[in-house]
Design a protein around this motif. Structure first.
Motif, mmCIF file in Angstrom:
data_model
loop_
_atom_site.group_PDB
_atom_site.id
_atom_site.type_symbol
_atom_site.label_atom_id
_atom_site.label_comp_id
_atom_site.label_asym_id
_atom_site.label_seq_id
_atom_site.Cartn_x
_atom_site.Cartn_y
_atom_site.Cartn_z
ATOM 1 N N GLY A 112 0.480 -1.450 0.150
ATOM 2 C CA GLY A 112 -0.080 -0.363 -0.297
ATOM 3 C C GLY A 112 0.870 0.850 0.193
ATOM 4 N N GLN A 113 1.710 1.152 0.432
ATOM 5 C CA GLN A 113 3.018 2.431 0.596
ATOM 6 C C GLN A 113 3.566 2.611 -0.908
ATOM 7 O OE1 GLN A 113 4.097 3.963 3.720
ATOM 8 N NE2 GLN A 113 2.627 3.503 4.171
ATOM 9 N N TYR A 114 3.751 1.796 -1.678
ATOM 10 C CA TYR A 114 3.943 1.395 -3.156
ATOM 11 C C TYR A 114 2.736 2.711 -3.674
ATOM 12 C CZ TYR A 114 4.760 0.502 -7.571
ATOM 13 O OH TYR A 114 4.678 1.004 -9.286
ATOM 14 N N ALA A 116 0.042 4.404 -2.493
ATOM 15 C CA ALA A 116 -0.158 5.398 -2.506
ATOM 16 C C ALA A 116 0.443 6.378 -3.261
ATOM 17 C CB ALA A 116 0.480 5.110 -0.777
ATOM 18 N N SER A 117 2.281 5.892 -3.030
ATOM 19 C CA SER A 117 2.920 6.970 -3.750
ATOM 20 C C SER A 117 2.784 6.660 -5.102
ATOM 21 C CB SER A 117 4.407 6.092 -3.040
ATOM 22 O OG SER A 117 5.106 5.450 -4.065
ATOM 23 N N GLN A 126 11.372 8.906 -6.235
ATOM 24 C CA GLN A 126 10.771 9.589 -5.248
ATOM 25 C C GLN A 126 10.197 7.948 -4.301
ATOM 26 O OE1 GLN A 126 8.403 12.119 -6.810
ATOM 27 N NE2 GLN A 126 10.465 13.997 -6.374
ATOM 28 N N ARG A 127 9.557 7.075 -5.273
ATOM 29 C CA ARG A 127 8.676 6.633 -4.308
ATOM 30 C C ARG A 127 10.040 5.673 -3.366
ATOM 31 N NH1 ARG A 127 6.504 3.966 -9.693
ATOM 32 N NH2 ARG A 127 5.600 5.744 -10.037
ATOM 33 N N ARG A 130 12.277 8.229 -0.996
ATOM 34 C CA ARG A 130 11.578 9.081 0.152
ATOM 35 C C ARG A 130 10.281 8.016 0.978
ATOM 36 N NH1 ARG A 130 13.191 14.035 -0.509
ATOM 37 N NH2 ARG A 130 13.744 15.120 -1.378
ATOM 38 N N VAL A 131 9.607 7.311 0.344
ATOM 39 C CA VAL A 131 8.653 6.189 0.726
ATOM 40 C C VAL A 131 9.166 4.883 1.315
ATOM 41 C CG1 VAL A 131 6.483 5.234 0.194
ATOM 42 C CG2 VAL A 131 7.039 7.587 -0.700
ATOM 43 N N PRO A 134 13.102 4.755 3.487
ATOM 44 C CA PRO A 134 13.081 5.613 5.148
ATOM 45 C C PRO A 134 12.638 4.306 5.949
ATOM 46 C CG PRO A 134 12.399 7.020 3.763
ATOM 47 C CD PRO A 134 12.375 5.670 2.590
ATOM 48 N N GLN A 135 11.348 3.507 5.103
ATOM 49 C CA GLN A 135 10.559 2.600 6.241
ATOM 50 C C GLN A 135 12.086 1.299 6.188
ATOM 51 O OE1 GLN A 135 6.511 2.700 5.590
ATOM 52 N NE2 GLN A 135 6.895 4.047 4.385
ATOM 53 N N LYS A 211 11.512 7.011 14.191
ATOM 54 C CA LYS A 211 10.899 7.614 14.521
ATOM 55 C C LYS A 211 9.276 7.891 13.994
ATOM 56 C CE LYS A 211 10.639 12.837 16.192
ATOM 57 N NZ LYS A 211 10.904 13.994 15.590
ATOM 58 N N GLY A 212 7.522 7.606 15.005
ATOM 59 C CA GLY A 212 6.399 7.724 14.103
ATOM 60 C C GLY A 212 6.489 6.746 13.478
ATOM 61 N N LEU A 213 7.327 5.687 12.962
ATOM 62 C CA LEU A 213 6.953 4.105 13.557
ATOM 63 C C LEU A 213 5.913 3.738 13.856
ATOM 64 C CD1 LEU A 213 9.755 3.238 10.430
ATOM 65 C CD2 LEU A 213 7.655 4.041 10.370
ATOM 66 N N GLY A 214 6.388 3.599 15.704
ATOM 67 C CA GLY A 214 5.900 3.168 16.810
ATOM 68 C C GLY A 214 6.436 1.205 16.461
ATOM 69 N N PHE B 97 -7.449 5.089 -0.005
ATOM 70 C CA PHE B 97 -7.496 3.889 0.087
ATOM 71 C C PHE B 97 -8.562 3.385 1.524
ATOM 72 C CE2 PHE B 97 -3.904 5.301 -2.229
ATOM 73 C CZ PHE B 97 -3.789 4.462 -3.464
ATOM 74 N N ASN B 101 -3.289 3.650 3.803
ATOM 75 C CA ASN B 101 -1.882 3.761 2.709
ATOM 76 C C ASN B 101 -1.066 5.735 4.116
ATOM 77 O OD1 ASN B 101 -2.739 1.810 2.586
ATOM 78 N ND2 ASN B 101 -2.502 2.127 0.423
ATOM 79 N N PHE B 103 1.751 7.736 4.824
ATOM 80 C CA PHE B 103 3.413 7.363 5.022
ATOM 81 C C PHE B 103 3.631 6.958 7.154
ATOM 82 C CE2 PHE B 103 3.003 9.575 0.937
ATOM 83 C CZ PHE B 103 3.322 7.947 0.480
ATOM 84 N N PRO B 104 3.884 6.446 6.980
ATOM 85 C CA PRO B 104 3.757 6.407 9.218
ATOM 86 C C PRO B 104 5.219 7.127 9.092
ATOM 87 C CG PRO B 104 4.603 4.163 7.898
ATOM 88 C CD PRO B 104 4.029 4.671 6.936
ATOM 89 N N HIS B 105 6.911 7.225 8.573
ATOM 90 C CA HIS B 105 7.639 7.897 9.051
ATOM 91 C C HIS B 105 7.188 9.664 8.527
ATOM 92 C CE1 HIS B 105 7.907 7.085 4.777
ATOM 93 N NE2 HIS B 105 8.969 8.052 4.624
ATOM 94 N N TYR B 147 2.336 11.578 14.274
ATOM 95 C CA TYR B 147 2.155 10.690 13.436
ATOM 96 C C TYR B 147 1.545 9.766 12.797
ATOM 97 C CZ TYR B 147 6.839 11.868 13.000
ATOM 98 O OH TYR B 147 8.676 12.368 12.969
ATOM 99 N N ASN B 149 0.681 6.688 13.329
ATOM 100 C CA ASN B 149 0.077 6.220 14.358
ATOM 101 C C ASN B 149 -0.366 6.356 15.940
ATOM 102 O OD1 ASN B 149 1.372 4.028 12.429
ATOM 103 N ND2 ASN B 149 3.106 3.499 13.062
#
Ligand SMILES: Nc1ncnc2c1ncn2[C@@H]1O[C@H](COP(=O)(O)OP(=O)(O)OP(=O)(O)O)[C@@H](O)[C@H]1O
Ligand SMILES: [Mg+2]
Lengths: 220, 258
Positions: A112-114, A116-117, A126-127, A130-131, A134-135, A211-214, B97, B101, B103-105, B147, B149
């Motif tokens: 889903g990340q792909y 959305a990008s 960029q996909r 930037r998306v 980092p994850q 950070k942010g990924l919980g 979606f 989706n 971006f979690p970061h 964020y 999450n």
């Protein structure tokens, strides 16, 4: 031999070991990213090259790779000093495992990340940068940490091509002084401390990147 | 009447040996709101994904805003689109979606500003102003620095809507945007869409299982089954007096459930 002397001789060896790690680790990381990305995204012929590299270095022993680079390549007119041979052999060896870490971590980022990008019309690069990356980096850190420890342990092989690393110094000290208990006790502690320091650094990095990924912390 | 903004002509789509669309024809007029309902596996998501260029087609043509989506003219012929053409065509489209989706970061604000800045070259200041406006619109002005999450499902989806709107698409695709939400969070998301269409005109294509919502918001409802439109028309007619047996059976099963 006095204990203090033993420690100071071994410390010299440890510094050589650290030097090798410090140079082989960046090489391994570069190899891992380059060939991991080639493996995933490059056209077929490049992929084949990557597969040959990966399978070759994972499928043969690190010691034999080291011997080849140091003892056999000179017969083909390529002579390199022991230190360079050590860094190249270990870097390529650990790097070949690293490619699979990079590939696996990228594939583990949800589809889903792909999507959305794409929907937001990011370009292909960029996909990725930037998306996805980092994850994926966060996914990579724990297995990369394990590989870094493997690298530290594998450096003891370089004592077999005349490099005065920690293992080499320990063996020669033991041969001359016969104080095996003290010597190998100190060696054990040195290797352990090196691995721990590396681990600490890796945990920091993971925390910073997630950070942010919980899902901070060292998840295995 | 002007040309339709979306047009499918004899579209074919397969997944391996499974044929999803064999000869699919479909039109959407500018500023029309079309709901797609139908049983699971009938191809509803595939339709939206083809439009968003997430899935290719195996035959036929699709026009979006007067240009071919999956093909481009080349030496007097139409050839499969390259990435540059797709990049241009995607500017018309935005998608929200089912599973958000986000971006979690990235913070909520960056989720919304990233694409306008990187893709459209909007300045940071303008992008952030727009993000603030959109966050206010979806009722999340105070969450800009959170964020994803740390948000509830309903809040995430409202960010998802704001993120899509930030690219100012002329066609908005919504694929079951409330299906992943707890029932009590559904309306806060649907309200955003309700307000949106009140204030601005949009071409909107939505797949939904919320029949009351489809009924109230749509200009047209299409009932899908097995990759074909079985029946379509004004919502009042589809929901109160469907002609086809399959439509009746589907709607009865729904009413039975809820
Ligand atoms: N990537 C894929 N590979 C293979 N088959 C797929 C793929 N995507 C969808 N399908 C199949 O295509 C058919 C239509 O799928 P689609 O997701 O469009 O259905 P849907 O109408 O959206 O259903 P739902 O209401 O469950 O979301 C299904 O049978 C599905 O299994
Ligand atoms: Mg679906």
């Amino acid at each position: 031999m006095e204990f203090g002397e033993i420690v100071s001789v071994l410390l010299q060896g440890a510094i050589v070991t650290i030097k090798i790690v410090a140079m082989a680790l960046p090489l391994a990381t570069i190899m891992a990213f380059v060939f991991g990305l080639v493996r995933l995204y490059a056209p077929a012929p490049f992929k084949q090259v990557a597969i040959v590299y990966i399978e070759f270095f994972r499928g043969t022993s690190a010691l034999i790779q080291l011997y080849w680079i140091y003892f056999v390549l000179p017969f083909f007119g390529i002579t390199i000093d022991a230190m360079t041979a050590a860094v190249v052999a270990l870097g390529l060896n650990i790097g070949s495992y690293g490619t699979e870490v990079v590939r696996g971590a990228i594939q583990a980022v949800p589809k889903g990340q792909y999507e959305a990008s794409v929907a937001l019309n990011f370009t292909a690069s960029q996909r990725l940068w930037r998306v996805i990356m980092p994850q994926a980096l966060v996914n990579m850190i724990p297995p990369f940490g394990n590989l870094a420890i493997e690298l530290v342990k594998a450096t003891s092989l370089v004592s077999l091509i005349t490099i005065g690393d920690l293992t080499f110094k320990a063996k020669s000290l033991a041969d001359t002084t016969l104080q095996v208990g003290e010597i190998f006790g100190v060696v054990l502690v040195f290797y352990f401390v090196m691995a721990q320091v590396l681990m600490l650094f890796i945990k920091r990095l993971e925390k910073y990147l997630s950070k942010g990924l919980g899902r901070g912390g060292f998840s295995s | 009447m002007s040309a339709p903004i979306i047009e499918f002509k004899n579209v074919k789509k397969c997944f391996g040996d499974t044929v999803i669309f064999s000869d699919f024809n479909f039109k959407v007029e500018e500023n029309e709101i079309v709901s797609i309902i139908g049983p699971s596996g009938s191809g509803k998501s595939t339709l939206l994904r083809i439009l968003m260029t997430l899935e290719g087609i195996d035959g036929g043509y699709i026009n979006v805003a007067g240009e071919s989506l999956w093909h481009m003219p080349w030496q007097g012929q139409y050839v499969p689109a390259n990435s540059k053409h797709l990049h241009k065509m995607r500017n018309h489209l935005g998608m929200v979606f089912q599973h958000f989706n986000l971006f979690p970061h990235m913070t909520v604000k960056r989720n919304i500003t990233e694409a306008p800045m990187r893709v459209k070259g909007v300045s940071r200041q303008d992008a952030e102003e727009l993000a603030e406006k959109l966050l206010a619109l979806v009722g999340l002005a105070d969450k800009a620095d959170s964020y994803p999450n740390d948000l509830s499902g309903g809040q995430k989806q409202r960010v998802g809507i704001a993120r899509a709107l930030a690219m100012k698409p002329s066609i908005l695709l919504l694929d079951e945007i409330t299906s992943a939400l707890d029932p009590e969070l559904v309306d806060e998301v649907l309200d955003v869409i309700r307000n949106l269409v009140k204030e601005e005109s949009f071409t909107m294509l939505l797949v939904t299982h919320e029949m009351y919502f489809a009924r109230e918001i749509s200009d047209r409802v299409c009932f899908f089954d097995k990759g074909a439109i079985v029946e379509e028309g004004e919502p009042e007619i589809i929901f109160t007096a469907p002609k086809e047996e399959r439509t009746k059976a589907f709607l009865n099963a729904y009413i039975g459930q809820s």
